[in-house]
Design a protein around this motif. Sequence first.
Motif, PDB file in Angstrom:
ATOM      1  N   GLY A  56       0.836  -1.195   0.000  1.00 28.86           N
ATOM      2  CA  GLY A  56       0.000   0.000   0.000  1.00 28.86           C
ATOM      3  C   GLY A  56       0.869   1.243   0.000  1.00 28.86           C
ATOM      4  O   GLY A  56       2.060   1.194   0.330  1.00 28.86           O
ATOM      5  N   ILE A  57       0.266   2.358  -0.367  1.00 30.32           N
ATOM      6  CA  ILE A  57       0.994   3.630  -0.464  1.00 30.32           C
ATOM      7  C   ILE A  57       0.357   4.684   0.435  1.00 30.32           C
ATOM      8  O   ILE A  57      -0.850   4.943   0.349  1.00 30.32           O
ATOM      9  CB  ILE A  57       0.997   4.173  -1.908  1.00 30.32           C
ATOM     10  CG1 ILE A  57       1.465   3.108  -2.908  1.00 30.32           C
ATOM     11  CG2 ILE A  57       1.835   5.448  -2.005  1.00 30.32           C
ATOM     12  CD1 ILE A  57       2.909   2.750  -2.819  1.00 30.32           C
ATOM     13  N   ILE A  58       1.165   5.283   1.305  1.00 34.59           N
ATOM     14  CA  ILE A  58       0.752   6.477   2.045  1.00 34.59           C
ATOM     15  C   ILE A  58       1.603   7.620   1.518  1.00 34.59           C
ATOM     16  O   ILE A  58       2.778   7.746   1.857  1.00 34.59           O
ATOM     17  CB  ILE A  58       0.937   6.311   3.563  1.00 34.59           C
ATOM     18  CG1 ILE A  58       0.085   5.167   4.092  1.00 34.59           C
ATOM     19  CG2 ILE A  58       0.577   7.615   4.285  1.00 34.59           C
ATOM     20  CD1 ILE A  58       0.241   4.910   5.594  1.00 34.59           C
ATOM     21  N   ALA A  59       0.999   8.426   0.655  1.00 35.12           N
ATOM     22  CA  ALA A  59       1.740   9.505  -0.009  1.00 35.12           C
ATOM     23  C   ALA A  59       1.463  10.836   0.683  1.00 35.12           C
ATOM     24  O   ALA A  59       0.310  11.199   0.932  1.00 35.12           O
ATOM     25  CB  ALA A  59       1.343   9.587  -1.475  1.00 35.12           C
ATOM     26  N   ASP A  68      -2.781   9.765   9.760  1.00 37.23           N
ATOM     27  CA  ASP A  68      -2.508   9.359   8.378  1.00 37.23           C
ATOM     28  C   ASP A  68      -1.597   8.141   8.309  1.00 37.23           C
ATOM     29  O   ASP A  68      -1.659   7.363   7.350  1.00 37.23           O
ATOM     30  CB  ASP A  68      -1.861  10.512   7.605  1.00 37.23           C
ATOM     31  CG  ASP A  68      -2.873  11.273   6.749  1.00 37.23           C
ATOM     32  OD1 ASP A  68      -4.076  10.936   6.828  1.00 37.23           O
ATOM     33  OD2 ASP A  68      -2.472  12.184   6.009  1.00 37.23           O
ATOM     34  N   PHE A  69      -0.765   7.958   9.310  1.00 33.85           N
ATOM     35  CA  PHE A  69       0.167   6.838   9.312  1.00 33.85           C
ATOM     36  C   PHE A  69      -0.524   5.529   9.704  1.00 33.85           C
ATOM     37  O   PHE A  69       0.072   4.452   9.580  1.00 33.85           O
ATOM     38  CB  PHE A  69       1.348   7.139  10.233  1.00 33.85           C
ATOM     39  CG  PHE A  69       2.179   8.300   9.760  1.00 33.85           C
ATOM     40  CD1 PHE A  69       3.313   8.093   9.004  1.00 33.85           C
ATOM     41  CD2 PHE A  69       1.803   9.613  10.035  1.00 33.85           C
ATOM     42  CE1 PHE A  69       4.076   9.158   8.543  1.00 33.85           C
ATOM     43  CE2 PHE A  69       2.548  10.683   9.586  1.00 33.85           C
ATOM     44  CZ  PHE A  69       3.682  10.463   8.822  1.00 33.85           C
ATOM     45  N   ARG A  70      -1.761   5.645  10.156  1.00 28.66           N
ATOM     46  CA  ARG A  70      -2.577   4.466  10.464  1.00 28.66           C
ATOM     47  C   ARG A  70      -3.623   4.201   9.382  1.00 28.66           C
ATOM     48  O   ARG A  70      -4.469   3.316   9.529  1.00 28.66           O
ATOM     49  CB  ARG A  70      -3.279   4.668  11.810  1.00 28.66           C
ATOM     50  CG  ARG A  70      -2.327   4.691  13.001  1.00 28.66           C
ATOM     51  CD  ARG A  70      -3.039   5.096  14.271  1.00 28.66           C
ATOM     52  NE  ARG A  70      -2.167   4.986  15.444  1.00 28.66           N
ATOM     53  CZ  ARG A  70      -2.370   5.608  16.605  1.00 28.66           C
ATOM     54  NH1 ARG A  70      -3.434   6.405  16.752  1.00 28.66           N
ATOM     55  NH2 ARG A  70      -1.532   5.452  17.605  1.00 28.66           N
ATOM     56  N   PRO A  75       1.190  -2.868   8.958  1.00 24.81           N
ATOM     57  CA  PRO A  75       1.760  -3.773   7.952  1.00 24.81           C
ATOM     58  C   PRO A  75       2.299  -5.045   8.600  1.00 24.81           C
ATOM     59  O   PRO A  75       2.778  -5.026   9.732  1.00 24.81           O
ATOM     60  CB  PRO A  75       2.891  -2.951   7.329  1.00 24.81           C
ATOM     61  CG  PRO A  75       3.305  -2.012   8.422  1.00 24.81           C
ATOM     62  CD  PRO A  75       2.052  -1.684   9.183  1.00 24.81           C
ATOM     63  N   LYS A  76       2.214  -6.131   7.873  1.00 23.73           N
ATOM     64  CA  LYS A  76       2.676  -7.419   8.386  1.00 23.73           C
ATOM     65  C   LYS A  76       4.188  -7.442   8.583  1.00 23.73           C
ATOM     66  O   LYS A  76       4.689  -7.949   9.592  1.00 23.73           O
ATOM     67  CB  LYS A  76       2.259  -8.537   7.426  1.00 23.73           C
ATOM     68  CG  LYS A  76       2.655  -9.933   7.885  1.00 23.73           C
ATOM     69  CD  LYS A  76       2.148 -10.985   6.895  1.00 23.73           C
ATOM     70  CE  LYS A  76       2.504 -12.395   7.355  1.00 23.73           C
ATOM     71  NZ  LYS A  76       2.009 -13.417   6.379  1.00 23.73           N
ATOM     72  N   TYR A  77       4.914  -6.883   7.603  1.00 20.47           N
ATOM     73  CA  TYR A  77       6.378  -6.955   7.648  1.00 20.47           C
ATOM     74  C   TYR A  77       7.065  -5.628   7.967  1.00 20.47           C
ATOM     75  O   TYR A  77       8.073  -5.627   8.678  1.00 20.47           O
ATOM     76  CB  TYR A  77       6.908  -7.483   6.313  1.00 20.47           C
ATOM     77  CG  TYR A  77       6.458  -8.879   5.994  1.00 20.47           C
ATOM     78  CD1 TYR A  77       6.545  -9.895   6.947  1.00 20.47           C
ATOM     79  CD2 TYR A  77       5.940  -9.199   4.745  1.00 20.47           C
ATOM     80  CE1 TYR A  77       6.125 -11.190   6.653  1.00 20.47           C
ATOM     81  CE2 TYR A  77       5.529 -10.488   4.435  1.00 20.47           C
ATOM     82  CZ  TYR A  77       5.611 -11.481   5.396  1.00 20.47           C
ATOM     83  OH  TYR A  77       5.204 -12.753   5.115  1.00 20.47           O
ATOM     84  N   ASN A 124       9.545   8.821  12.741  1.00 14.90           N
ATOM     85  CA  ASN A 124       9.066   9.087  14.101  1.00 14.90           C
ATOM     86  C   ASN A 124       7.566   8.855  14.213  1.00 14.90           C
ATOM     87  O   ASN A 124       7.088   8.241  15.181  1.00 14.90           O
ATOM     88  CB  ASN A 124       9.403  10.521  14.508  1.00 14.90           C
ATOM     89  CG  ASN A 124      10.886  10.713  14.785  1.00 14.90           C
ATOM     90  OD1 ASN A 124      11.598   9.762  15.059  1.00 14.90           O
ATOM     91  ND2 ASN A 124      11.347  11.949  14.715  1.00 14.90           N
ATOM     92  N   ARG A 125       6.811   9.340  13.240  1.00 14.97           N
ATOM     93  CA  ARG A 125       5.349   9.166  13.266  1.00 14.97           C
ATOM     94  C   ARG A 125       4.951   7.701  13.068  1.00 14.97           C
ATOM     95  O   ARG A 125       4.017   7.206  13.720  1.00 14.97           O
ATOM     96  CB  ARG A 125       4.690  10.038  12.195  1.00 14.97           C
ATOM     97  CG  ARG A 125       4.695  11.530  12.510  1.00 14.97           C
ATOM     98  CD  ARG A 125       3.976  11.820  13.806  1.00 14.97           C
ATOM     99  NE  ARG A 125       3.776  13.237  14.024  1.00 14.97           N
ATOM    100  CZ  ARG A 125       3.664  13.801  15.208  1.00 14.97           C
ATOM    101  NH1 ARG A 125       3.766  13.057  16.307  1.00 14.97           N
ATOM    102  NH2 ARG A 125       3.456  15.096  15.331  1.00 14.97           N
ATOM    103  N   ALA A 126       5.640   7.014  12.176  1.00 10.91           N
ATOM    104  CA  ALA A 126       5.320   5.599  11.949  1.00 10.91           C
ATOM    105  C   ALA A 126       5.562   4.784  13.205  1.00 10.91           C
ATOM    106  O   ALA A 126       4.787   3.883  13.553  1.00 10.91           O
ATOM    107  CB  ALA A 126       6.162   5.058  10.793  1.00 10.91           C
TER     108      ALA A 126
END
Length: 617
Positions: A56-59, A68-70, A75-77, A124-126
């Motif tokens: 997936g893409i979070i642009a 937005d980071f959620r 993600p699985k990996y 940091n946000r992720a």
Amino acid sequence: MKINKQFLPISMADLKERNISELDFIIITGDAYIDHPSFGTAIIGRTLENQGFTVGIIAQPNWDNVDDFRRLGRPKYGFLVNSGNIDSMVNHYTTSKKKRHTDLYSPGGEMGHRPDRAVIVYCNRARQAFKNVPIIIGGIEASLRRFAHYDYWDNKVRRSLLIDAKADLLIYGMGEKTVIEMANLFKYGMTIDKMTSLRGTVYASKEIGELKDFIEVPSFEAVSIDKNTYAESYKLQSLEQDDIRGKTVVQKHNDRFVVQNPPQISLTQNEMDITYDLPYTRTYHPIYEAKGGIPAINEVEFSITSHRGCFGSCSFCALTFHQGRVIQNRSQNSIIDEAKLLTTLKNFKGYIHDIGGPTANFRHRACKIQEKVGVCKNKQCMYPEPCKNLIIDHTEYLDLLRKVRILPNIKKVFIRSGIRYDYLIFDKNTKFFEELCEHHISGQLKVAPEHISDKVLDQMGKSKKEVYDRFVKKYFEIDKKLDKNQFLVPYLMSSHPGSDLAESIKLSEYIKEMGYTPEQVQDFYPTPGSLSTTIYYTGINPFTKEKVYVPNEQKEKNMQRALLQFKNPENYNLVKEALIKAHREDLIGFDKKSLIPPRPLKISGNPKFSRSKNYKK
């Protein structure tokens, strides 16, 4: 080769439509989402998809909070994070550190859609959004900041981006092969902390006792306080960036070691074909339509990447630190198939804008020796003159261009990615040069001599002025023979290390002599990863150990830039001040050699001056 009608998922609605409960990887990027093979996010996303992984893409997420980071769940990996096709600081600021007004990689060209130092902020946000999810950084910002590096915007040495971003792994260079190997290790159950032997990656470790045959360069702490040490560190790093003979490189950061594994093995021609034959939609996501789309697509929509890498090794270019000196090319069939595909797109008007790469006329490895033992460690292919082993041959590239330009519905094939004139002029077979002028120029050919002072060219790692003069002479001979009325547009650079006012004035006199006024001049921009940036920061050429003059005061930079556009009335005071400071008052007057008159000319109405984009002999 086919056009995909479906973008990679960007929302929960997309996941539901595709019946995906959990994505394997989520790419976070500072660019808007453009699914085209000129953009790293698209290539990595489609490469993983082709291997059976969900992506997936979070642009351009809103970095003010974690929402937005959620957006696509956990993600699985892992998260794959990049700042976009350009370093975020270069994207935001000019060489004078002023804010830019447009961002070609954002909706409608608007600024403000990504933060400064985007990779750090996104990581940091992720991490806040999902604890314990592996974070892997890549792209140009990460690749060129993998060691301790001089940062022009902070005017200091910063730590490896791997450390500052608190990421788990850094992928450097062009990452298709590396990301496939990494993804498969995840699939087979390996955890990120065990992935310490992947080529093309950098990791941090408390211990290096298990390492064998590695090079340890001076530590972050050492290069931060001593410029000679910094220069030596850069030299040692740069000598190990070859995929055949490059060794592991280690740099200590406080109580940890940043470990760069050897570069990833170059892609084979078949692997290059696979990368560019993947089913891209070849445009921006429709969510941007309301704002007029993404301007960056305009330059590449009808262009074809034929190869990667560059053995030109200009000092101011960090390409050799990212893509490498070894040419990796696509097959003619793959390129021809893409040309045919472009003719089917709705906006195609019959013109292929470019078939090339970092340098258009480098379609094969520099020499046969590279195939067996790698690139030479203490020798360049083109500088100070072409190596005796250099293969100078345009036959295959010319054959490719001939095949493409006769395809149905193609009116013209242009070459815009840059011709190395100092390679072309040494080709004893002039057929390519002749057909280039006859078929592949849109009225003007752009080349990059950058300067005419041999003193400056030596620091740039470029051929001497006489080589450019030979090229210019030959170009206009061919132009005349073809009865064409074509021009030559030289790209010029001001304020490069080695260039003082005297050398800038020499360039101005050359501009005066050829009757050309450049509309645009590139000021040298000290970006991470280049040899010139190291010289700029240290005042030392790390390979020759010589001290180099560096114009680092903004006033002098303004003077050097103004000298190259001396006809512009707005530059009069700066030009006059520079000439007086350099004791070149002989160039202030009304005779033919003068750059400016003794006093500003009175011009009624709006000031007018030559804005010629080209010159003709």
